[in-house]
Motif scaffolding. Structure first.
Motif, short mmCIF file in Angstrom:
data_model
loop_
_atom_site.label_atom_id
_atom_site.label_comp_id
_atom_site.label_asym_id
_atom_site.label_seq_id
_atom_site.Cartn_x
_atom_site.Cartn_y
_atom_site.Cartn_z
N CYS A 120 17.63 21.87 68.87
CA CYS A 120 18.90 21.14 68.77
C CYS A 120 18.56 19.68 68.48
O CYS A 120 17.40 19.27 68.63
N CYS A 122 20.56 17.00 69.78
CA CYS A 122 21.28 16.03 70.61
C CYS A 122 20.37 15.10 71.43
O CYS A 122 20.79 14.02 71.82
N CYS A 130 24.90 17.30 68.35
CA CYS A 130 23.86 18.32 68.17
C CYS A 130 23.37 18.49 66.73
O CYS A 130 22.66 19.45 66.43
N SER A 169 20.41 25.91 70.01
CA SER A 169 21.47 25.73 71.01
C SER A 169 22.64 24.94 70.46
O SER A 169 23.52 24.54 71.20
#
Ligand code: PBG
Ligand code: ZN
Length: 328
Positions: A120, A122, A130, A169
């Motif tokens: 991801c 983020c 993200c 994710s």
């Protein structure tokens, strides 16, 4: 004539019979321990919102993995906190990045540890979303298709560093298929994909934002994660990821979403449940106040997650549970 029923349920509950009739058991092989690796520190740093959890420097991460291995934990899930963030998450796919280093260290020291990486952006973007953000027809938002190439790069760089399983994710549409193709084209057809396939927009990720320094600067994640009220949508999300080639599905969070977990388990792929930071911290806070007993509460939560259909459980209690299993 007895006044009692023929079916006496308590007959099966006498103490010596109980273990024979136990339907599910949590074993060490089911557990995945999340680990936070921070590029900016040189000694373990406690995570205030998650008592008992730490961020580790890369220099110490192999020893932590070795300790988990000696407890019987066979898998870890890595999160990185990079020293530099930018708008497009460049440091997430740097071959010299924090997670890439951590994978190599762990694989050198504990070669059989199954290393899973969170894929991801983020933790690597300055805005904390993200993937790549930009103008959509509804204002500034996470852009789906432009973010896929970023996820491909992150996944391939984790695979090149030795990751066994990559775990996207980000909840982008098409990310599993996109990563599968990218991994295969780069010669990593043996690397598995554990998709965060059914991930809710949950308040229970609150403590994780401090743990991974991944708070967002505007908006929220509700345009890419699922609303807690929606179970058909939740099922379909996992089904689509299965069709795109995911090897392992996931439901996240775990405890509030056991109905969804048992439905996703009917799809036929292995399913992981993520007992998230908020689930951990709620138990820890109640225990600290003397309101709940830690071992009993944690084991109950994990038994229920298994009973609902999880094959694997990602939990911050993994090391504690391994110790408790040894006591039994
Ligand atoms: C990153 C990610 C998050 C978690 C795992 N991966 C945060 C989020 O999506 O907001 C949460 C884990 C936890 O709360 O323990 N996308
Ligand atoms: Zn993210």
């Amino acid at each position: 004539m007895s006044i009692f029923p023929k079916r006496r349920m308590r007959r099966s509950r006498s103490r010596h019979i109980q273990p024979l009739l136990r339907e599910v058991t949590v074993s060490k092989n089911d557990l995945i321990a999340p680990l936070f690796v921070d590029e900016l520190i040189t000694a373990p740093k406690p995570i205030e919102s998650m008592p008992g959890q730490f961020r580790y420097p890369v220099s110490g991460i192999a020893a932590v993995a070795a300790d988990l291995w000696s407890l019987g934990i066979r898998s870890v899930l890595l999160f990185g906190i990079p020293k530099e963030k930018d708008a497009v998450g460049t440091s997430a796919y740097d071959p010299d990045g924090i997670v890439q280093h951590a994978i190599r260290k762990i694989k050198t020291t504990v070669p059989d540890m199954v290393v899973i990486t969170d894929v991801c952006a983020c933790e690597y973007t300055d805005h904390g979303h993200c993937g790549i953000i930009g103008k959509s027809r509804h204002g500034t938002d996470l852009l789906n298709d432009p973010s896929l190439e970023l996820m491909n790069r992150i996944a391939v760089s984790h695979a090149e560093s030795g990751a066994d399983i990559v775990a996207p994710s980000c909840m982008l549409d098409g990310v599993v298929g996109s990563i599968r193709t990218a991994l295969d084209e780069a010669g990593h057809e043996e690397v598995l994909i554990m998709s965060y396939s059914t991930k809710f927009a949950s308040s229970l990720y609150g403590p994780f934002r401090e743990a991974a320094d991944s708070g967002y600067s505007f908006g929220d994640r509700s345009t890419y994660q699922i609303h807690p009220a929606n179970s058909r949508e939740a099922f379909l999300e996992s089904q689509l990821d299965m069709d795109e080639g995911a090897d392992i599905l996931m439901v996240k969070p775990a405890g509030f979403y056991l109905d969804v977990l048992s439905e996703v388990a009917t799809l036929g792929l292995p399913v992981a449940a993520y007992q998230v930071s908020g689930e951990y911290s709620m138990i820890k806070a109640a225990v600290a106040n003397g309101w709940l007993k830690e071992k009993e509460t944690v084991l109950e939560s994990l038994n229920c997650i298994k009973r609902a259909g999880a094959d694997l459980i990602i939990t911050y209690f993994a090391a504690d549970v391994a110790r408790w299993i040894d006591e039994i």
